[in-house]
Design a protein around this motif. Structure first.
Motif, PDB file in Angstrom:
ATOM      1  N   GLY A  49       0.801  -1.208   0.000  1.00 12.91           N
ATOM      2  CA  GLY A  49       0.000   0.000   0.000  1.00 12.91           C
ATOM      3  C   GLY A  49       0.837   1.262   0.000  1.00 12.91           C
ATOM      4  O   GLY A  49       2.060   1.240  -0.077  1.00 12.91           O
ATOM      5  N   THR A  50       0.142   2.360   0.106  1.00 15.68           N
ATOM      6  CA  THR A  50       0.767   3.675   0.115  1.00 15.68           C
ATOM      7  C   THR A  50       1.194   4.046   1.534  1.00 15.68           C
ATOM      8  O   THR A  50       0.854   3.356   2.501  1.00 15.68           O
ATOM      9  CB  THR A  50      -0.222   4.742  -0.387  1.00 15.68           C
ATOM     10  N   VAL A  51       1.896   5.154   1.642  1.00 12.35           N
ATOM     11  CA  VAL A  51       2.265   5.661   2.971  1.00 12.35           C
ATOM     12  C   VAL A  51       0.996   5.907   3.783  1.00 12.35           C
ATOM     13  O   VAL A  51       0.915   5.541   4.959  1.00 12.35           O
ATOM     14  CB  VAL A  51       3.116   6.946   2.862  1.00 12.35           C
ATOM     15  N   ALA A  52      -0.008   6.502   3.158  1.00 11.96           N
ATOM     16  CA  ALA A  52      -1.270   6.770   3.859  1.00 11.96           C
ATOM     17  C   ALA A  52      -1.931   5.469   4.312  1.00 11.96           C
ATOM     18  O   ALA A  52      -2.477   5.404   5.412  1.00 11.96           O
ATOM     19  CB  ALA A  52      -2.212   7.570   2.977  1.00 11.96           C
ATOM     20  N   ASP A  53      -1.867   4.421   3.483  1.00 14.06           N
ATOM     21  CA  ASP A  53      -2.420   3.118   3.876  1.00 14.06           C
ATOM     22  C   ASP A  53      -1.729   2.597   5.132  1.00 14.06           C
ATOM     23  O   ASP A  53      -2.381   2.128   6.065  1.00 14.06           O
ATOM     24  CB  ASP A  53      -2.229   2.070   2.772  1.00 14.06           C
ATOM     25  N   ARG A  54      -0.394   2.692   5.143  1.00 10.27           N
ATOM     26  CA  ARG A  54       0.357   2.167   6.283  1.00 10.27           C
ATOM     27  C   ARG A  54       0.153   3.018   7.535  1.00 10.27           C
ATOM     28  O   ARG A  54       0.135   2.504   8.651  1.00 10.27           O
ATOM     29  CB  ARG A  54       1.836   2.048   5.927  1.00 10.27           C
ATOM     30  N   ALA A  55      -0.011   4.314   7.362  1.00 10.36           N
ATOM     31  CA  ALA A  55      -0.203   5.209   8.509  1.00 10.36           C
ATOM     32  C   ALA A  55      -1.619   5.137   9.067  1.00 10.36           C
ATOM     33  O   ALA A  55      -1.819   5.324  10.269  1.00 10.36           O
ATOM     34  CB  ALA A  55       0.125   6.650   8.120  1.00 10.36           C
ATOM     35  N   ALA A  56      -2.583   4.867   8.216  1.00 12.47           N
ATOM     36  CA  ALA A  56      -3.996   4.927   8.614  1.00 12.47           C
ATOM     37  C   ALA A  56      -4.310   4.039   9.819  1.00 12.47           C
ATOM     38  O   ALA A  56      -5.018   4.463  10.734  1.00 12.47           O
ATOM     39  CB  ALA A  56      -4.893   4.552   7.435  1.00 12.47           C
ATOM     40  N   GLY A  57      -3.784   2.839   9.836  1.00 12.48           N
ATOM     41  CA  GLY A  57      -4.053   1.940  10.959  1.00 12.48           C
ATOM     42  C   GLY A  57      -3.504   2.452  12.273  1.00 12.48           C
ATOM     43  O   GLY A  57      -4.115   2.269  13.321  1.00 12.48           O
ATOM     44  N   SER A  58      -2.371   3.117  12.217  1.00 12.67           N
ATOM     45  CA  SER A  58      -1.741   3.624  13.440  1.00 12.67           C
ATOM     46  C   SER A  58      -2.471   4.824  14.019  1.00 12.67           C
ATOM     47  O   SER A  58      -2.363   5.094  15.216  1.00 12.67           O
ATOM     48  CB  SER A  58      -0.287   4.010  13.167  1.00 12.67           C
ATOM     49  N   VAL A  59      -3.190   5.564  13.173  1.00 11.61           N
ATOM     50  CA  VAL A  59      -3.891   6.749  13.655  1.00 11.61           C
ATOM     51  C   VAL A  59      -5.402   6.540  13.685  1.00 11.61           C
ATOM     52  O   VAL A  59      -6.158   7.475  13.929  1.00 11.61           O
ATOM     53  CB  VAL A  59      -3.535   8.009  12.831  1.00 11.61           C
ATOM     54  N   ASP A  60      -5.819   5.276  13.427  1.00  8.37           N
ATOM     55  CA  ASP A  60      -7.230   4.899  13.480  1.00  8.37           C
ATOM     56  C   ASP A  60      -8.091   5.804  12.611  1.00  8.37           C
ATOM     57  O   ASP A  60      -9.118   6.319  13.045  1.00  8.37           O
ATOM     58  CB  ASP A  60      -7.727   4.898  14.929  1.00  8.37           C
ATOM     59  N   ARG A  61      -7.623   6.014  11.380  1.00  6.39           N
ATOM     60  CA  ARG A  61      -8.367   6.825  10.409  1.00  6.39           C
ATOM     61  C   ARG A  61      -8.441   6.066   9.104  1.00  6.39           C
ATOM     62  O   ARG A  61      -7.595   5.228   8.804  1.00  6.39           O
ATOM     63  CB  ARG A  61      -7.664   8.167  10.157  1.00  6.39           C
ATOM     64  N   ASP A  62      -9.418   6.384   8.296  1.00  6.77           N
ATOM     65  CA  ASP A  62      -9.556   5.814   6.974  1.00  6.77           C
ATOM     66  C   ASP A  62      -8.526   6.453   6.048  1.00  6.77           C
ATOM     67  O   ASP A  62      -8.289   7.665   6.119  1.00  6.77           O
ATOM     68  CB  ASP A  62     -10.975   6.083   6.460  1.00  6.77           C
ATOM     69  N   THR A  63      -7.922   5.656   5.187  1.00 13.50           N
ATOM     70  CA  THR A  63      -6.904   6.169   4.259  1.00 13.50           C
ATOM     71  C   THR A  63      -7.418   7.362   3.475  1.00 13.50           C
ATOM     72  O   THR A  63      -6.709   8.364   3.315  1.00 13.50           O
ATOM     73  CB  THR A  63      -6.445   5.056   3.296  1.00 13.50           C
ATOM     74  N   ALA A  64      -8.637   7.281   2.978  1.00 21.17           N
ATOM     75  CA  ALA A  64      -9.183   8.368   2.155  1.00 21.17           C
ATOM     76  C   ALA A  64      -9.239   9.691   2.915  1.00 21.17           C
ATOM     77  O   ALA A  64      -9.098  10.763   2.316  1.00 21.17           O
ATOM     78  CB  ALA A  64     -10.580   7.996   1.652  1.00 21.17           C
ATOM     79  N   ALA A  65      -9.405   9.621   4.231  1.00 21.75           N
ATOM     80  CA  ALA A  65      -9.508  10.830   5.046  1.00 21.75           C
ATOM     81  C   ALA A  65      -8.159  11.506   5.264  1.00 21.75           C
ATOM     82  O   ALA A  65      -8.111  12.702   5.554  1.00 21.75           O
ATOM     83  CB  ALA A  65     -10.147  10.506   6.391  1.00 21.75           C
ATOM     84  N   ILE A  66      -7.055  10.747   5.115  1.00 20.12           N
ATOM     85  CA  ILE A  66      -5.750  11.322   5.440  1.00 20.12           C
ATOM     86  C   ILE A  66      -4.784  11.401   4.272  1.00 20.12           C
ATOM     87  O   ILE A  66      -3.729  12.006   4.392  1.00 20.12           O
ATOM     88  CB  ILE A  66      -5.078  10.545   6.600  1.00 20.12           C
ATOM     89  N   VAL A  67      -5.124  10.803   3.135  1.00 21.20           N
ATOM     90  CA  VAL A  67      -4.163  10.688   2.040  1.00 21.20           C
ATOM     91  C   VAL A  67      -3.619  12.038   1.589  1.00 21.20           C
ATOM     92  O   VAL A  67      -2.414  12.172   1.361  1.00 21.20           O
ATOM     93  CB  VAL A  67      -4.735   9.871   0.856  1.00 21.20           C
TER      94      VAL A  67
END
Length: 95
Positions: A49-67
């Motif tokens: 996945g992307t950086v946002a995909d990998r980060a999303a789980g750690s910040v409990d957010r959906d990838t689309a919300a943080i990409v």
């Protein structure tokens, strides 16, 4: 797939709470804590996945919300010379 690594002239210390990065020898030291540290780690780790995909789980957010914010932050770290882009699975810097 693109991932990142610290630039050749960057020293990094990750103490688990924060990431300290500096272009050596001139600096300055950049302290990345909280979400910024999560994004740095996600950018530098190998994985799917992307950086946002990998980060999303750690910040409990959906990838689309943080990409957008993640991509902008990583682009800033690249522009500052702290991170280099690397082709996924390759040992050379991507163009």
């Amino acid at each position: 797939m693109i991932r990142y690594r610290p630039a050749a002239d960057v020293g990094v210390i990750d103490d688990g709470d924060a990431v300290y990065a500096a272009r050596l020898p001139q600096g300055p030291i950049v302290v990345l804590a909280g979400t910024a540290a999560v994004i740095w780690r996600a950018a530098c780790e190998q994985g799917d996945g992307t950086v946002a995909d990998r980060a999303a789980g750690s910040v409990d957010r959906d990838t689309a919300a943080i990409v957008g914010a993640v991509d902008e932050f990583v682009a800033d770290l690249v522009a500052r010379g702290l991170l280099d882009r690397v082709a996924h699975g390759a040992g050379t810097v991507a163009d």
